[in-house]
Design an enzyme around this catalytic site. Structure first.
Site, mmCIF file in Angstrom:
data_model
loop_
_atom_site.group_PDB
_atom_site.id
_atom_site.type_symbol
_atom_site.label_atom_id
_atom_site.label_comp_id
_atom_site.label_asym_id
_atom_site.label_seq_id
_atom_site.Cartn_x
_atom_site.Cartn_y
_atom_site.Cartn_z
ATOM 1 N N TYR A 244 -4.433 -10.368 15.231
ATOM 2 C CA TYR A 244 -4.003 -11.759 15.167
ATOM 3 C C TYR A 244 -3.708 -12.324 16.551
ATOM 4 C CZ TYR A 244 -3.831 -10.885 10.220
ATOM 5 O OH TYR A 244 -4.179 -10.553 8.944
ATOM 6 N N LYS B 105 0.832 -1.195 0.000
ATOM 7 C CA LYS B 105 0.000 0.000 0.000
ATOM 8 C C LYS B 105 0.873 1.254 0.000
ATOM 9 C CE LYS B 105 -4.111 -1.945 2.239
ATOM 10 N NZ LYS B 105 -5.032 -1.847 3.390
#
Length: 298
Positions: A276, A172
Site C-alpha cells: 500500500y 485467517k
C-alpha cells in the site's frame, strides 16, 4: 507411509492443528497433487534439489507465473519440513530453490470521491435489501474487512459496533482481532438491525442474510457490490477486495502509519502491508505530474 497417506496426514495437520481454512487446505492438496504428478515414479523421499529445480522450470515453461510458483514452493517446502520432523526425509529438497520473479502489479483502489459515490444513498434506500447492502459496503470500507470475514459475521457483532465503535472479526487461521467501525457504518448497521428480523430465518445467527433468510454467500455479496457500482456510475468493475484496498490506501495516505494499517488489516507480516506504500506513492506521483511546473506536459 505411502505418498497418499503422507499427503492426507499433512493436510489433517493443516486443518486440525494449524486451523487453516478449507479453501487453503484444498489449495495445498492441489499443490501436492501436482508435485506427485511431476515426481512420477520417484518416491518423494528420494527427491533432491535438482529435481525441484527441474519441476519449477517445467511449470514456468507451461506458463505458470512466478507468484504461482512461489506458492507451490511454499506448499512443498512446508510438506517436506513436516516429513523431516518424522525422519521420512533427511533434507528438504526445496530449500534454496526460488521462483522466478514476476512483475509486481499495483492493487486497484478507488479514489476517495469514487468511494463516496459508491456508498451514497440510493433512491430505493427504503428497500430492505438496499438497507442491508449499504450496511455491508459501509462496513467493508470502514473496517477494511476481507470478504470471508464479513460473510462470517454473526449478529452478536452488532452490539459491539453500536456501542464501542469496534467489531470483532475472525480472520485467517482463526485469528480474532478488533477493528474500528466508523460513524456512518455504525448508523448503517443500526438501520439494518432494525429490519433484519423481517428477512432472517428463525434461529439464523448470520448478520447478513439473503432472500431465503440464510447467511449471504460470497458470490452473492460480490454480485450485489458490482451491480451497485454500475448503478452509481462507476467506470470500473468493483469487487469486495477493492474496498479493502481502498480502506488501506486512504488510511495510509491520511496517517502514514503503516503499522496501524497492518493491525487493522490483520496482516501477519508488515511485508504484506507495504504494497500500500506503492499505492500511496502512485497517488503522490499523479499529484506531482498534475501540479509541478517541471512535470507538466508541454
Amino acid at each position: 507411509m505411502s505418498t497418499a497417506a503422507a499427503v492426507d496426514a499433512w493436510l489433517a495437520v493443516l486443518a486440525e492443528q494449524r486451523r487453516q481454512s478449507p479453501h487453503t487446505v484444498a489449495n495445498y492438496r492441489r499443490d501436492l497433487q501436482r508435485l506427485c504428478e511431476l515426481a512420477g515414479d520417484t518416491e518423494l523421499g528420494r527427491l533432491q534439489t535438482h529435481h525441484i529445480r527441474r519441476f519449477v522450470a517445467q511449470l514456468h515453461a507451461r506458463g505458470l507465473s512466478g507468484r504461482s510458483l512461489a506458492r507451490l514452493l511454499s506448499s512443498w517446502r512446508g510438506f517436506f519440513a513436516w516429513l523431516g520432523n518424522d525422519d521420512v526425509v533427511w533434507a528438504n529438497p526445496c530449500e534454496g530453490v526460488r521462483a522466478p520473479k514476476s512483475p509486481r502489479h499495483l492493487l486497484n483502489a478507488l479514489a476517495v470521491d469514487e468511494t463516496s459515490r459508491l456508498l451514497q444513498a440510493e433512491e430505493a434506500e427504503d428497500d430492505i435489501f438496499a438497507v442491508r447492502d449499504t450496511a455491508m459496503f459501509e462496513l467493508f470500507y470502514s473496517s477494511g474487512l476481507r470478504l470471508a470475514e464479513l460473510a462470517a459475521l454473526d449478529c452478536d457483532a452488532l452490539d459491539t459496533a453500536r456501542h464501542d465503535g469496534e467489531i470483532r472479526v475472525v480472520g485467517k487461521r482463526a485469528k480474532a482481532r478488533l477493528v474500528p467501525v466508523g460513524r456512518q457504518a455504525c448508523a448503517a448497521l443500526v438501520a439494518w438491525a432494525a429490519v433484519r428480523d423481517t428477512l432472517a430465518a428463525a434461529g439464523e445467527p448470520a448478520l447478513f442474510v439473503g432472500r431465503l433468510g440464510r447467511r449471504l454467500g460470497h458470490r452473492a455479496i460480490q454480485l450485489r457490490l458490482a451491480e451497485r457500482a454500475v448503478r452509481q456510475g462507476l467506470p470500473q468493475h468493483v469487487h469486495p477486495h477493492m474496498l479493502r484496498h481502498s480502506f488501506a490506501s486512504h488510511v495510509l495516505q491520511s496517517s502514514g502509519d503503516l503499522r496501524a494499517v497492518q493491525e487493522m488489516l490483520g496482516h501477519a507480516s508488515i511485508a504484506s502491508t507495504q504494497v500500500y506504500t506503492h499505492l500511496d506513492f502512485q497517488h503522490l506521483a499523479k499529484v506531482y505530474d498534475a501540479a509541478h511546473p517541471r512535470a507538466k506536459a508541454k
